[in-house]
Design a protein around this motif. Structure first.
Motif, PDB file in Angstrom:
ATOM      1  N   THR A  90     -16.087 -16.782  15.671  1.00  0.00           N
ATOM      2  CA  THR A  90     -16.214 -17.726  15.195  1.00  0.00           C
ATOM      3  C   THR A  90     -17.746 -18.385  16.104  1.00  0.00           C
ATOM      4  OG1 THR A  90     -14.192 -19.025  14.487  1.00  0.00           O
ATOM      5  CG2 THR A  90     -16.096 -19.725  14.261  1.00  0.00           C
ATOM      6  N   PHE A  92     -20.333 -21.797  16.472  1.00  0.00           N
ATOM      7  CA  PHE A  92     -20.521 -22.871  15.760  1.00  0.00           C
ATOM      8  C   PHE A  92     -21.682 -23.533  15.637  1.00  0.00           C
ATOM      9  CE2 PHE A  92     -15.511 -22.054  17.302  1.00  0.00           C
ATOM     10  CZ  PHE A  92     -15.062 -22.622  16.148  1.00  0.00           C
ATOM     11  N   ASN A  94     -22.807 -26.462  16.883  1.00  0.00           N
ATOM     12  CA  ASN A  94     -23.618 -27.028  18.286  1.00  0.00           C
ATOM     13  C   ASN A  94     -23.082 -26.160  19.441  1.00  0.00           C
ATOM     14  OD1 ASN A  94     -24.262 -28.502  19.685  1.00  0.00           O
ATOM     15  ND2 ASN A  94     -22.834 -30.448  19.353  1.00  0.00           N
ATOM     16  N   ARG A  96     -23.300 -26.608  21.507  1.00  0.00           N
ATOM     17  CA  ARG A  96     -23.604 -27.501  23.207  1.00  0.00           C
ATOM     18  C   ARG A  96     -21.496 -27.668  23.312  1.00  0.00           C
ATOM     19  NH1 ARG A  96     -24.853 -33.571  23.651  1.00  0.00           N
ATOM     20  NH2 ARG A  96     -24.321 -32.821  25.635  1.00  0.00           N
ATOM     21  N   SER A  97     -20.959 -27.423  22.685  1.00  0.00           N
ATOM     22  CA  SER A  97     -19.958 -27.292  22.612  1.00  0.00           C
ATOM     23  C   SER A  97     -18.596 -26.468  22.376  1.00  0.00           C
ATOM     24  CB  SER A  97     -19.600 -28.587  22.078  1.00  0.00           C
ATOM     25  OG  SER A  97     -19.478 -28.525  20.412  1.00  0.00           O
ATOM     26  N   GLN A  98     -19.846 -24.757  22.719  1.00  0.00           N
ATOM     27  CA  GLN A  98     -18.078 -23.959  22.007  1.00  0.00           C
ATOM     28  C   GLN A  98     -17.644 -23.218  23.583  1.00  0.00           C
ATOM     29  OE1 GLN A  98     -19.718 -20.677  18.926  1.00  0.00           O
ATOM     30  NE2 GLN A  98     -21.911 -21.974  19.440  1.00  0.00           N
ATOM     31  N   PHE A  99     -18.820 -23.508  24.611  1.00  0.00           N
ATOM     32  CA  PHE A  99     -18.028 -22.940  25.469  1.00  0.00           C
ATOM     33  C   PHE A  99     -17.410 -22.748  26.621  1.00  0.00           C
ATOM     34  CE2 PHE A  99     -22.484 -22.161  24.937  1.00  0.00           C
ATOM     35  CZ  PHE A  99     -22.105 -20.338  24.345  1.00  0.00           C
ATOM     36  N   PHE A 100     -16.152 -22.773  27.123  1.00  0.00           N
ATOM     37  CA  PHE A 100     -14.674 -23.076  27.873  1.00  0.00           C
ATOM     38  C   PHE A 100     -15.946 -23.113  29.693  1.00  0.00           C
ATOM     39  CE2 PHE A 100     -11.319 -23.018  30.492  1.00  0.00           C
ATOM     40  CZ  PHE A 100     -10.352 -24.083  29.663  1.00  0.00           C
ATOM     41  N   ASN A 101     -15.835 -22.415  30.059  1.00  0.00           N
ATOM     42  CA  ASN A 101     -16.598 -21.642  30.684  1.00  0.00           C
ATOM     43  C   ASN A 101     -17.636 -22.365  31.563  1.00  0.00           C
ATOM     44  OD1 ASN A 101     -14.439 -19.981  32.225  1.00  0.00           O
ATOM     45  ND2 ASN A 101     -14.455 -18.710  30.572  1.00  0.00           N
ATOM     46  N   VAL A 102     -18.139 -22.749  32.346  1.00  0.00           N
ATOM     47  CA  VAL A 102     -19.595 -22.926  32.243  1.00  0.00           C
ATOM     48  C   VAL A 102     -20.326 -21.972  33.346  1.00  0.00           C
ATOM     49  CG1 VAL A 102     -21.061 -24.370  34.926  1.00  0.00           C
ATOM     50  CG2 VAL A 102     -18.834 -24.796  33.822  1.00  0.00           C
ATOM     51  N   ILE A 143     -23.615 -22.636  31.848  1.00  0.00           N
ATOM     52  CA  ILE A 143     -24.654 -22.965  30.436  1.00  0.00           C
ATOM     53  C   ILE A 143     -25.420 -24.120  29.926  1.00  0.00           C
ATOM     54  CG2 ILE A 143     -23.018 -21.429  29.520  1.00  0.00           C
ATOM     55  CD1 ILE A 143     -21.548 -24.444  28.905  1.00  0.00           C
ATOM     56  N   ALA A 155     -22.870 -16.765  22.529  1.00  0.00           N
ATOM     57  CA  ALA A 155     -21.755 -17.515  21.826  1.00  0.00           C
ATOM     58  C   ALA A 155     -21.148 -16.142  21.030  1.00  0.00           C
ATOM     59  CB  ALA A 155     -22.097 -18.687  20.707  1.00  0.00           C
ATOM     60  N   CYS A 158     -20.172 -13.544  23.435  1.00  0.00           N
ATOM     61  CA  CYS A 158     -18.311 -13.839  23.045  1.00  0.00           C
ATOM     62  C   CYS A 158     -17.531 -13.127  21.810  1.00  0.00           C
ATOM     63  CB  CYS A 158     -18.726 -15.021  23.033  1.00  0.00           C
ATOM     64  SG  CYS A 158     -18.752 -16.166  24.598  1.00  0.00           S
ATOM     65  N   VAL A 159     -18.314 -13.762  20.967  1.00  0.00           N
ATOM     66  CA  VAL A 159     -17.917 -13.093  20.265  1.00  0.00           C
ATOM     67  C   VAL A 159     -17.448 -11.427  19.806  1.00  0.00           C
ATOM     68  CG1 VAL A 159     -17.301 -13.163  17.091  1.00  0.00           C
ATOM     69  CG2 VAL A 159     -17.634 -15.085  18.753  1.00  0.00           C
TER      70      VAL A 159
ATOM     71  N   VAL C 121     -15.597 -23.162  37.686  1.00  0.00           N
ATOM     72  CA  VAL C 121     -13.911 -22.973  36.777  1.00  0.00           C
ATOM     73  C   VAL C 121     -13.139 -21.397  36.803  1.00  0.00           C
ATOM     74  CG1 VAL C 121     -12.920 -23.685  34.900  1.00  0.00           C
ATOM     75  CG2 VAL C 121     -15.371 -24.640  35.741  1.00  0.00           C
ATOM     76  N   ARG C 146     -15.161 -28.588  33.826  1.00  0.00           N
ATOM     77  CA  ARG C 146     -15.256 -28.296  32.598  1.00  0.00           C
ATOM     78  C   ARG C 146     -16.372 -29.378  31.936  1.00  0.00           C
ATOM     79  NH1 ARG C 146     -18.570 -27.929  29.358  1.00  0.00           N
ATOM     80  NH2 ARG C 146     -18.987 -26.935  27.607  1.00  0.00           N
ATOM     81  N   ILE C 192     -17.254 -34.369  21.197  1.00  0.00           N
ATOM     82  CA  ILE C 192     -18.024 -33.212  22.653  1.00  0.00           C
ATOM     83  C   ILE C 192     -16.630 -32.628  22.361  1.00  0.00           C
ATOM     84  CG2 ILE C 192     -18.933 -31.896  23.889  1.00  0.00           C
ATOM     85  CD1 ILE C 192     -21.158 -33.638  23.151  1.00  0.00           C
ATOM     86  N   GLU C 195     -14.932 -30.657  19.028  1.00  0.00           N
ATOM     87  CA  GLU C 195     -15.247 -29.308  18.890  1.00  0.00           C
ATOM     88  C   GLU C 195     -15.084 -28.399  20.162  1.00  0.00           C
ATOM     89  OE1 GLU C 195     -19.399 -30.488  18.369  1.00  0.00           O
ATOM     90  OE2 GLU C 195     -18.802 -31.504  17.388  1.00  0.00           O
ATOM     91  N   LEU C 196     -14.946 -28.764  21.471  1.00  0.00           N
ATOM     92  CA  LEU C 196     -14.969 -27.523  22.478  1.00  0.00           C
ATOM     93  C   LEU C 196     -13.655 -26.857  22.400  1.00  0.00           C
ATOM     94  CD1 LEU C 196     -16.186 -26.916  24.892  1.00  0.00           C
ATOM     95  CD2 LEU C 196     -14.785 -29.288  26.960  1.00  0.00           C
ATOM     96  N   ALA C 199     -13.183 -24.560  19.475  1.00  0.00           N
ATOM     97  CA  ALA C 199     -13.808 -23.691  20.010  1.00  0.00           C
ATOM     98  C   ALA C 199     -13.152 -22.224  20.923  1.00  0.00           C
ATOM     99  CB  ALA C 199     -15.548 -23.840  20.630  1.00  0.00           C
ATOM    100  N   ALA C 200     -12.726 -23.414  21.703  1.00  0.00           N
ATOM    101  CA  ALA C 200     -11.377 -22.562  22.669  1.00  0.00           C
ATOM    102  C   ALA C 200     -10.593 -22.136  21.730  1.00  0.00           C
ATOM    103  CB  ALA C 200     -10.631 -23.464  24.085  1.00  0.00           C
ATOM    104  N   THR C 202     -10.290 -21.022  18.623  1.00  0.00           N
ATOM    105  CA  THR C 202     -10.179 -19.727  18.430  1.00  0.00           C
ATOM    106  C   THR C 202     -10.735 -18.465  18.916  1.00  0.00           C
ATOM    107  OG1 THR C 202     -12.818 -20.438  18.458  1.00  0.00           O
ATOM    108  CG2 THR C 202     -11.096 -21.095  16.352  1.00  0.00           C
ATOM    109  N   ARG C 203     -10.622 -18.913  20.217  1.00  0.00           N
ATOM    110  CA  ARG C 203     -11.087 -17.791  21.254  1.00  0.00           C
ATOM    111  C   ARG C 203      -9.209 -17.620  21.930  1.00  0.00           C
ATOM    112  NH1 ARG C 203     -17.016 -19.003  22.221  1.00  0.00           N
ATOM    113  NH2 ARG C 203     -17.419 -18.375  20.791  1.00  0.00           N
TER     114      ARG C 203
END
Lengths: 486, 198, 247
Positions: A90, A92, A94, A96-102, A143, A155, A158-159, C121, C146, C192, C195-196, C199-200, C202-203
Motif C-alpha cells: 500500500t 498512502f 500522507n 509524512r507518516s508512512q515510514f517506520f525508519n528514518v 526521510i 514509498a 518500498c512497496v 533506528v 522514529r 500521525i 497513520e504510521l 503503514a507499518a 501493512t508492511r
C-alpha cells in the motif's frame, strides 16, 4: 484476484451517527492484472475499499463489517495483517507518516526484514529496486530531508521491493506537484507492465486516466457506476464535475492577466534570502511585486522552497532578513508577523481552544461577541460556534483559521496548498472563501499546484523557478512569468 | 470489534507501536519540563511538575491499553531513556517495580475503570523519584571525592536535599501523579474524545 | 531536538562505534561521573570518562557542540574552585549548586546526545537484538526514536502558529497557554502516529518470524579499546573497594 461480496462496513461503535466512509452492500470483483480507479467525492468510501483490500479494515480500524472480502481466495477477516502484507502493498496519502525508519535504505528493506528473509537476498532486492526506479540519489538519506515527492517515490519503492501481487494506492498524488505526479505515473506504468493488480483511490484523474482499465464511481458508500474505458473516456469535463470529480486532463487554460497591477499599489518584497545551516540558499529572491487586494497564486515544483518562502514572508523564519514595502512603509519581520496570517497546510496546528467562538474571540484586540458572530456568519460557521474546532471537518477548520485572521484584522492572508486532497465541490468551496476575502479587500498569496483551483479563483500567477546548478530559486518578474508558465 | 481483541492477549504489532508513540509524546513533554531542573531550586519540584503534566499524555495512553504489559513496558522504556540521556540507571530499577504495580492496578479495573486509571497514573509516576536517588544514596562516598568544594557547599547542598526528603519525594511524586491523572481525565473529556482520539 | 536526533548514514564521519559500546560508555559515565562510585580513588577514571564524549564528538565533526560542552564544563569547574569562598549566603549556594549539578550531569547528557545522534533506528534495533532484548521492548523503543523528530516538527508548527496568532505567553489567557500548546500537540501527534502504525502494519511489522536486519554492526578496534578501558576502571574499582558496599 480481489473479490468483495455484499460488503457493508461502518466505522466505530454501533449506531454511531458518523456515516463518513461507510460502505453499503458492495460487490466488486477485480481480476488479476487489472488497473482499477476508485473515484467519488470525499467520504464516499473509496479509501475504505482500499483498507478492506490491505486488511486495515477490520484489523486496524474498528467497526461493523459484514460480507466477504477475499484476496486470492483467502478471506481477509481470518488472516492476520502480516500475512496479507505479503500479497498486498500500500502507498498512502500522507508522505509524512508512512515510514517506520528514518533512513531511506532501511525503509526499503523494512517489509523484507519483517518477513525474515535472508539478509543477502534483501540487500540484492533493495539494490535491484533502487536501480530499476533510479533512486540512487535518495539512498542513505534521512526521510526528514526529503520533499513530499521524493518521499512518495520512496514509498512506491518500498512497496515494489516487497513485490506483492496487488498494489493499493490511497490518494497518492494529494501532496504532489506536476513533476512528482509524472514520476508516480511512470511507476504505476511499470507495475502495470509487470502484470500486477493495481487499485487506486484518487481525486485527481488526469495522470492515470489513460492508464486505467476500469473506473468505479462510488457515491454514499455504494457503487453507482462501474465503467469500462470506452465509457469513462467519453465523459465530458462537465459530467465529471457534476459527479464531484476533478478534470481528466491537465488543465491549461488561458488566464487573464490584463488587470495585473493596475488596481493599486503593489506590495514589494525585497531581499528574501534564506538557507538552512551550512547549505547554500534555497531561497534567493531579490525583489518581487505582489498586487494588493488581489489573489496571487505561487506555483513551482515540490522542494524548491515555496512553503519556506511563505514562512519567510509572514515572518516565521527568524533568519530571513527580507523586508516588505507597502504604502510607503517598511515592514520588518516582527511587524509582518502582526500584519499577515498564514493558513497552514495542516490547519490542526492553528486551532487551540475548545469552541469556535472562543477561537475567534481570543484573536481580537478587544473581545466583541457580536463582531465575532458576524465574522462566523460570513464564513458559514455560525451554526458551529459552540463546537470544538477539532470535531469539525477539514474545510470547516480551514474556515475557522480564516475567521481568526479576519478577527485579528490582518490585511494579508497566505495559504499553503489549501486544496490538497479535495474533491471538486470542496475545492470550489475553498475558492469561494478566497474570493470573499478578496472582496473584503484582503491581499491573498496562495501556494498551490492545483490548476483547476487557480482557474476558479482567477488568480495572478507567479512561478518559482529552480536553477538546479546553483540550487537557487528566483521569482521571475511578474510580466515574464506569464509566458513562462503554460 | 476486531478479532485481535477477541484473540490472544499477547501484545500485537499495533500495541507495541502505540507504546512507542505515546512514549515519545510523554518523553518529549517530560524532557521539556525537566529542563527547568537545571535551576537547582526547581530540581525537587520536578517531582511535582513531571507527574502533573505527564499525567495528560499518560491518561490518553491508558485509553489505548487493553492488554497486560503495555504500562510496564512504558515504564521500562522511561527508565532506559533516563539511562540513555545520562541520568543513570536508578529510574530504570524503580520503574521496573512501580510499572508492574501500576499494570496490576489498571488490570484490576479491567482496563476500563476511570478511578483505577487515576490511581495507575499515581503509581506509574513514581519512576521520576528514581532520578533523585543518586543524590541520596551513598552520600558520604559521593562527597569524599568532592572535598575540594568546601564544607559550606556540601552543607548547603545537603540542606537542600536532606535524607528525610527522600521518602517525601516519593510520596510527592505519587500524589502529583494522582493530580496529573485527574487533570488528564478532565482533558480527555474536554478535548480528546471530541477529537476522536480517546 | 529536530532532525539531528536520529541520524541517517550519509555524511557520517568519525569513529563508527557499535551501539552496544555506546550504551556501555553511557553506563560507565552514569555510574562513575554521575553516581560518583569509587570515591576519591577513582578521580582519574572520572576525568577520563568525562573526556570520552568530547573526543567522540570532535571526531564525528560536531566541533561546535564540542566547544560549547567544553567551555560550559570548564566554566562550571572554574566557578566551583575559584568562587568557592568569595561569595556568601544565598548567592554562593545558588552558584555552587548550579555549577555542581552542571559538571555532574553534563558528561552523561553529552554522551547521550552523541549516542542518539549517531545511531540509526535500525542499527539500534540490531544492537538490541544482539543483546537479546525482547521485541516487546525493542519495537516500542525504535518507534519512539522514529517518532521524536515528528513530535518535534509538530511542536515547531504549533509554536509558529501561536506566535502568528500572538497568543504565546503574552496572550490574554496566560493560564491557558499550556493547554493551548499541549492539546494540539498531542492531537496531531497521535493522529500521525495512527497513520504510521497503519503503514507499518501493512508492511508486515509484528509477524511471528525472526526478523532479519541488514545493517552491519559489530565490534572494531575502537570498540575493543573502549571495552579494555572500561574493564580496567572496573577492575581498579573492585580492587580498591575495601569491602565497602557500593552501588
Amino acid at each position: 484476484m480481489i473479490e468483495l461480496r455484499n460488503v457493508s462496513f461502518q466505522y466505530g461503535e454501533e449506531d454511531s451517527a458518523e456515516n463518513r466512509g461507510a460502505l453499503c452492500n458492495i460487490s466488486l470483483t477485480i481480476p488479476r492484472g487489472q488497473t482499477v480507479l476508485l473515484c467519488g467525492e470525499s467520504g464516499c468510501g473509496k479509501t475504505t475499499i482500499t483498507r478492506l483490500i490491505n486488511g486495515l479494515v477490520p484489523h486496524f480500524y474498528d467497526g461493523k463489517l459484514t460480507g466477504e472480502v477475499r484476496i486470492n481466495g483467502q478471506e481477509i477477516k481470518d488472516q492476520p495483517l502480516y500475512d496479507t502484507a505479503e500479497n498486498v502493498g500500500t502507498v498512502f496519502q500522507n508522505p509524512r507518516s508512512q515510514f517506520f525508519n528514518v533512513d531511506t535504505r532501511s525503509e526499503l528493506a523494512f517489509s523484507l526484514e519483517n518477513r525474515g528473509m535472508k539478509a543477502a537476498d534483501i540487500i540484492e532486492r533493495v539494490h535491484d529496486t533502487v536501480e530499476e526506479y533510479q533512486m540512487e540519489y535518495l539512498m542513505d538519506r534521512s526521510i526528514f530531508e526529503l520533499s513530499g515527492g521524493e518521499k512518495q517515490k520512496i514509498a512506491c519503492g518500498c512497496v515494489s521491493a516487497g513485490s506483492p501481487d496487488i498494489f493499493v494506492l490511497d490518494e497518492p498524488s494529494a501532496n504532489l506537484d506536476m513533476k512528482s505526479i509524472a514520476q508516480l505515473r511512470t511507476m504505476i506504468e511499470k507495475w502495470k507492465r509487470q502484470g500486477k493488480t493495481i487499485v487506486i483511490a484518487e481525486h485527481r484523474l488526469f495522470y492515470i486516466w489513460e492508464l486505467i482499465d476500469r473506473a468505479v464511481y462510488l457515491k454514499n458508500g455504494k457503487i453507482e457506476k462501474d465503467m469500462k474505458p470506452d465509457v469513462f473516456r467519453r465523459l465530458t469535463e462537465n459530467q465529471l464535475h457534476d459527479m464531484g470529480l476533478r478534470a481528466s486532463t491537465e488543465t491549461k487554460h488561458n488566464i487573464n492577466h490584463a488587470a495585473f497591477l493596475k488596481s493599486g499599489e503593489p506590495l514589494v518584497f525585497k531581499e528574501f534570502v534564506y538557507g538552512y545551516q551550512k547549505k547554500e540558499n534555497v531561497l534567493d529572491i531579490r525583489e518581487m511585486l505582489v498586487p494588493e487586494k488581489e489573489i496571487t497564486a505561487l506555483t513551482g515544483n515540490n522542494g524548491i522552497g515555496k512553503t519556506t518562502f511563505l514562512r519567510c514572508v509572514c515572518g516565521l523564519e527568524k533568519k530571513c532578513k527580507g523586508t516588505m514595502e507597502y504604502e510607503g512603509k517598511v515592514y520588518k519581520r516582527k511587524k509582518r508577523l502582526e500584519e499577515m496570517f498564514l493558513v497552514m497546510q495542516d490547519v490542526n496546528h492553528q486551532l487551540f481552544t475548545e469552541s469556535v467562538l472562543e477561537e475567534v474571540l481570543i484573536s481580537m484586540k478587544t473581545e466583541d461577541q457580536e463582531k465575532a458572530e458576524k465574522i462566523l456568519y460570513d464564513l458559514d460557521l455560525l451554526e458551529y460556534k459552540d463546537r470544538h474546532p477539532i470535531s469539525l471537518s477539514g474545510g470547516q477548520k480551514q474556515r475557522v483559521a480564516v475567521a481568526t485572521a479576519i478577527a485579528s484584522e490582518r490585511k494579508i492572508l497566505l495559504f499553503d496548498e489549501p486544496t490538497s486532497g479535495l474533491d471538486y465541490h470542496h475545492m470550489l468551496q475553498v475558492a469561494g472563501v478566497l474570493k470573499r476575502l478578496k472582496n473584503m479587500g484582503k491581499t491573498i498569496l496562495v501556494v498551490t499546484h492545483d490548476w483547476e483551483f487557480i482557474q476558479a479563483i482567477d488568480a495572478h500567477i507567479m512561478k518559482l523557478d529552480e536553477q538546479t546548478a546553483e540550487r537557487r530559486v528566483e521569482i521571475n518578474e511578474s510580466e515574464k512569468f506569464h509566458t513562462a508558465i503554460v | 470489534m476486531s478479532m485481535e481483541k477477541n484473540g490472544s492477549m499477547k501484545l500485537q504489532g499495533r500495541d507495541l507501536m502505540n507504546i512507542g508513540i505515546y512514549a515519545a509524546i510523554y518523553f518529549v513533554i517530560v524532557f521539556a519540563i525537566a529542563m527547568m531542573g537545571y535551576i537547582p531550586v526547581m530540581m525537587p519540584l520536578l517531582c511535582v511538575f513531571v507527574p502533573v503534566i505527564g499525567g495528560i499524555p499518560f491518561m490518553l495512553f491508558l485509553t489505548k491499553v487493553k492488554k497486560f504489559g503495555m504500562i510496564w513496558i512504558m515504564s521500562i522504556i522511561m527508565g532506559i531513556m533516563m539511562l540513555l540521556t545520562g541520568m543513570a540507571h536508578y529510574a530504570l530499577i524503580v520503574g521496573l517495580f512501580t510499572g508492574l504495580i501500576a499494570e496490576f492496578v489498571y488490570k484490576s479495573g479491567n482496563y476500563k475503570s476511570q478511578s483505577k486509571a487515576v490511581l495507575t497514573s499515581g503509581i506509574f509516576s513514581m519512576w521520576v523519584w528514581g532520578n533523585f536517588l543518586p543524590l541520596f544514596i551513598d552520600r558520604q562516598n559521593y562527597w569524599s571525592s568532592r572535598q575540594s568544594f568546601g564544607e559550606e557547599y556540601i552543607t548547603t547542598l545537603n540542606s537542600l536535599m536532606p535524607s528525610w526528603l527522600c521518602p517525601i519525594l516519593l510520596i510527592v511524586a505519587f500524589a502529583s501523579g494522582i493530580a496529573g491523572g485527574l487533570l488528564g481525565k478532565a482533558l480527555l473529556k474536554k478535548h480528546f474524545r471530541k477529537a476522536g482520539i480517546a | 531536538m529536530k532532525t539531528e536526533i536520529v541520524s541517517s548514514t550519509k555524511d557520517r564521519k568519525g569513529i563508527g562505534l557499535d551501539p552496544r559500546t555506546k550504551i556501555l560508555l553511557l553506563l560507565m559515565i552514569a555510574v562513575f561521573v554521575l553516581g560518583g562510585a569509587g570515591g576519591s580513588a577513582l578521580v582519574w577514571a572520572r576525568v577520563l570518562l568525562a573526556c570520552v564524549p568530547v573526543g567522540l564528538l570532535f571526531a564525528s565533526g560536531r566541533v561546535r557542540t564540542c566547544v560549547i560542552f567544553v567551555s560550559v564544563f570548564v566554566a562550571g569547574c572554574f566557578l566551583q574552585y575559584f568562587l568557592l569562598n568569595k561569595l556568601n549566603g544565598f548567592l554562593n549556594f545558588i552558584v555552587l549548586a548550579s555549577a555542581g549539578m552542571l559538571t555532574q550531569f553534563l558528561p552523561g547528557l553529552v554522551m547521550g546526545y552523541y549516542a542518539v545522534s549517531t545511531t540509526t533506528v535500525s542499527e539500534f534495533v540490531a544492537a538490541m537484538e544482539r543483546m537479546h532484548v525482547p521485541d516487546q521492548v525493542t519495537i516500542p523503543l525504535s518507534v519512539m526514536f522514529r517518532f521524536f523528530p515528528t513530535v518535534g516538527e509538530e511542536a515547531g508548527n504549533i509554536r509558529d502558529a501561536m506566535s502568528m496568532r500572538g497568543i504565546f505567553f503574552s496572550g490574554k489567557h496566560p493560564g491557558k497557554t499550556l493547554e493551548y500548546c499541549l492539546i494540539p500537540l498531542m492531537t496531531c501527534s497521535v493522529k500521525i502516529g495512527e497513520e504510521l502504525s497503519a503503514a507499518a502494519l501493512t508492511r508486515g511489522l509484528g509477524a511471528p518470524v525472526k526478523r532479519t536486519n541488514i545493517c552491519k554492526i559489530g565490534f572494531g578496534v575502537w570498540d575493543i579499546s573502549f571495552f579494555v578501558i572500561c574493564a580496567a576502571i572496573l577492575a581498579y574499582w573492585i580492587v580498591t573497594m575495601e569491602g565497602n558496599v557500593q552501588i
